[in-house]
Design an enzyme around this catalytic site. Structure first.
Site: not given
Ligand code: GRF
Length: 197
Positions: A114, A116, A143, A152
C-alpha cells in the site's frame, strides 16, 4: 531453445478513484524501467477514473461493487476469488478506499503493498495533509509498506520526505506528496521484482 528472460512480475492493482499512482506504474512499465505486467485493475467504484486509465493502456479492468455484498467478509471473498484468477505475484493497493478483513490480508501476506500519504508510523488514517499542518510539522511525506491487519501499518519498504513551508496548505502539500508517491511506488515494486526487499 533456452532463454535468460525472467518473466515479468504479475501485478493486480486495486483502486477506488483517480489512479494517478496506477498511471505512474503503467508509465514506468511502458518505459521499460519496471519488469512487471499489470494483469488486472479492479475498482470498487464504477466511476473511478483509474478504470479509464487502465482502458487506455489496454489493461483488463473490473468493477466489483462492495454494495452488492452483505458484509465485508463476503465482499473480500469475492474480491479474493476475482484477484486469484489472474495469478498475481503482488497486489498493489493504489488508493483503494476499503478496510480489509483479516482473512483477506492474511491470504496475501507479504504479497500486498500500500502507499500512504504520511511518514508512517505518523498520521495513519485520513486527512493526513491537514493534520500535518495543524500539528505544525516541518516535514511530511509518503510511505510504501506491506499490508498487515492493522490499518496503515505493516513493515515500511520505502519513504520519501517533503518540506512543509509556512505558505503550504493541504492542496499544495498533496501535490508535493503525490509527486513523491509516483516516484517511490514503482521503485518499491522494482525492489520486490528484483528480490531486494
Ligand atoms: C494517494 O494519496 C495514496 O497515498 C492514498 O490514496 C491516494 C491515491 O491517489 N493511499 P491516486 O488514486 O493514486 O491518484
Amino acid at each position: 531453445m533456452s532463454s535468460n528472460l525472467v518473466s515479468p512480475l504479475r501485478l493486480v492493482v486495486l483502486i477506488s478513484g483517480n489512479g494517478s499512482n496506477l498511471q505512474a506504474i503503467i508509465d514506468e512499465i511502458n518505459s521499460n524501467n519496471l519488469p512487471a505486467e499489470i494483469v488486472a485493475v479492479i475498482s470498487n467504484k464504477a466511476d473511478a477514473y483509474g478504470l479509464e486509465r487502465a482502458k487506455k493502456a489496454n489493461i483488463p479492468q473490473h468493477f466489483l461493487s462492495h454494495l452488492d455484498y452483505d458484509d465485508r467478509k463476503q465482499y473480500d471473498l469475492a474480491l479474493q476469488s476475482l484477484i486469484d484468477q489472474f495469478k498475481p505475484d503482488l497486489i498493489i493497493l493504489a488508493g483503494f478506499m476499503r478496510i480489509l478483513s483479516d482473512e483477506f490480508v492474511e491470504h496475501y501476506s507479504h504479497k500486498m503493498m500500500n502507499i500512504h500519504p504520511s511518514l508512517l508510523p505518523k498520521y495513519k488514517g485520513l486527512n493526513t495533509h491537514q493534520r500535518v499542518l495543524d500539528a505544525g510539522e516541518n516535514e511530511h511525506g509518503c510511505s510504501v509498506h506491506f499490508v498487515t491487519a492493522a490499518l496503515d501499518d505493516g513493515p515500511v519498504i520505502l519513504q520519501a520526505t517533503v518540506a512543509v513551508n509556512e505558505n503550504d496548505n493541504a492542496e499544495t502539500l498533496a501535490v508535493k506528496v503525490h509527486k513523491q508517491e509516483h516516484r517511490i511506488y514503482p521503485q518499491a515494486i522494482r525492489m520486490f521484482a528484483e528480490n531486494k526487499i
